[in-house]
Scaffold this motif. Sequence first.
Motif, short mmCIF file in Angstrom:
data_model
loop_
_atom_site.label_atom_id
_atom_site.label_comp_id
_atom_site.label_asym_id
_atom_site.label_seq_id
_atom_site.Cartn_x
_atom_site.Cartn_y
_atom_site.Cartn_z
N SER A 189 -62.02 20.84 -45.24
CA SER A 189 -61.24 22.16 -44.50
C SER A 189 -62.16 23.10 -43.60
CB SER A 189 -60.56 23.10 -45.60
OG SER A 189 -59.80 22.57 -46.50
N PHE A 190 -63.50 23.15 -44.32
CA PHE A 190 -64.37 23.59 -43.40
C PHE A 190 -64.54 22.72 -42.22
CE2 PHE A 190 -68.87 25.24 -42.21
CZ PHE A 190 -68.31 26.53 -41.81
N ALA A 191 -64.82 21.69 -42.23
CA ALA A 191 -65.00 20.58 -40.97
C ALA A 191 -63.77 21.11 -39.91
CB ALA A 191 -65.10 19.36 -41.50
N MET A 192 -62.60 21.12 -40.62
CA MET A 192 -61.55 21.42 -39.43
C MET A 192 -61.75 23.00 -38.99
SD MET A 192 -58.22 20.33 -41.67
CE MET A 192 -56.97 20.35 -40.21
N THR A 193 -62.35 23.89 -39.64
CA THR A 193 -62.75 25.36 -39.10
C THR A 193 -63.59 25.02 -37.98
OG1 THR A 193 -62.47 25.94 -41.41
CG2 THR A 193 -63.46 27.64 -39.76
N LEU A 194 -64.51 24.26 -38.09
CA LEU A 194 -65.63 24.01 -36.96
C LEU A 194 -64.90 23.45 -35.83
CD1 LEU A 194 -68.50 22.42 -39.31
CD2 LEU A 194 -68.35 24.84 -38.32
N ARG A 195 -64.23 22.57 -36.23
CA ARG A 195 -63.70 21.52 -35.18
C ARG A 195 -62.50 22.62 -34.17
NH1 ARG A 195 -62.35 16.88 -37.30
NH2 ARG A 195 -64.23 15.99 -36.32
N LEU B 229 -56.13 29.77 -40.71
CA LEU B 229 -56.40 29.80 -41.96
C LEU B 229 -56.45 28.33 -42.41
CD1 LEU B 229 -54.91 31.95 -44.50
CD2 LEU B 229 -54.99 29.52 -45.12
N TYR B 230 -58.06 28.15 -43.06
CA TYR B 230 -58.00 26.73 -43.54
C TYR B 230 -58.14 26.86 -44.93
CZ TYR B 230 -59.21 26.48 -38.63
OH TYR B 230 -59.14 26.24 -37.05
N GLU B 231 -57.62 25.82 -45.58
CA GLU B 231 -57.56 25.81 -47.14
C GLU B 231 -57.40 24.20 -47.48
OE1 GLU B 231 -53.74 27.08 -48.70
OE2 GLU B 231 -52.98 26.83 -46.95
N PRO B 232 -57.93 23.95 -48.75
CA PRO B 232 -57.44 22.60 -49.31
C PRO B 232 -56.05 22.53 -49.89
CG PRO B 232 -58.73 23.93 -50.97
CD PRO B 232 -58.99 24.76 -49.51
N PRO C 287 -57.62 18.27 -46.98
CA PRO C 287 -57.55 19.64 -46.30
C PRO C 287 -56.74 20.09 -45.40
CG PRO C 287 -58.59 17.88 -45.02
CD PRO C 287 -57.98 17.14 -46.17
N SER C 288 -56.30 21.15 -45.06
CA SER C 288 -55.43 21.44 -44.26
C SER C 288 -55.81 22.88 -43.31
CB SER C 288 -54.07 21.98 -45.07
OG SER C 288 -54.19 23.29 -45.72
#
Length: 370
Positions: A309-315, A284-287, A268-269
């Motif tokens: 990447s969505f887990a990073m969005t949540l965090r 912006l979150y993306e693989p 992820p990124s």
Amino acid sequence: MNQVGNLLLLPGDGIGPEVMGEVERVIGWLGDRQGMKFECERDLVGGSALDAHGLPLAESTLGLAKAADAVVFGAVGGPQYDANPFHLKPEQGLLQLRKELDLFANLRPAMVFPALAEASSLKKELVEGLDILILRELTGGVYFGEPRGIETLPDGTKRAVDTQVYTTPEIRRIAAVGFELAKKRRNHVTSVEKANVMHTGVLWREEVTKLHAEAFQDVELAHMYADNCAMQLVRRPKQFDVIVTDNLFGDLLSDAAAMLTGSLGMLPSASLGAPDQAGRRKALYEPVHGSAPDIAGQGKANPLAMLLSFAMTLRYSFDLGLEADRLEKAIASVLDQGYRTPDIMQPGMREVSTTAMGQAVLDILDASLG
Ligand code: NAD
């Protein structure tokens, strides 16, 4: 129902919509089972936007991105656009978003799930359980510094120049992100430059040290030269937590760290901008992977990089660390249980499709609620 915030979903091209579909199911699950509601807009970007509007990023889409709390991005590109002029390539959609939202901080975590430790090119014991974060400055440094170019000299030979340049505010803002991220992790920052041979490195080290003393003394700080960092990443990668570094060194070190994990479908990124008055950052979150035209439409795409990447969005955009942990743990569990998309298939494991992998994650999320 708790209103968490609003998301712009940009699935893009190729496998982008397939892996984004699994994120949408997790968003649905959070609403149904956790009472956490996200307002979601969905729009076109890249090749799909070119097909619809003749541009890789429509003005209206940019407006939605600016208004959203976070943009979740799939992937763009495809061979049918290879002959397009540069400004009409699908990738321009992503580059414009990064520029317009001033996303100067690029986060590339390298996590090795125990079940996949064998896939790394390093020995299993060196990478098993690895969880490090490379934070790369994305909008300054030698890729943008002036003067730059190639000139022909009077004797007919040529001379090429690139300029490595950093200012105090540029260094302080990326270092601040590094310290803040470390607080949400294991509280350790390694700042990486080459202060032994580069003036930008000297200033980088001075400014990071100053900012640390002023505002982040509760975070542990170490300094390391970039060449040594490259060596340490393959020698003993688990010594790191957050590595903060410039654009050029970050480009190289994040790719090296990515390979420690052994699989493109798992990376992820995130890219973050400056905080607004309420303290919220554009994001912006993306693989890390692309649109994978070779497997698009076949149900073979690994959705885990997108879900991570969505887990990073949540965090990072919503401070939902517990929910992010829950999703990451569910992903670790499906891997422990032997579920594999074809890209990470190993002997004796169970090969599944994109949606079956997503469903396995949802089943474990359900089970985690008891
Ligand atoms: P790619 O990442 O799309 O694919 C490389 C290889 O990895 C392919 O064999 C692909 O099948 C496999 N792969 C990638 N993601 C996977 C996943 N989630 N599950 C299973 N297998 C996966 O890179 P590429 O082939 O060099 O580029 C294809 C297109 O994507 C090009 O148009 C390129 O410009 C674009 N691209 C876009 C981005 C982006 O949107 N951020 C990044 C890289 C490449």
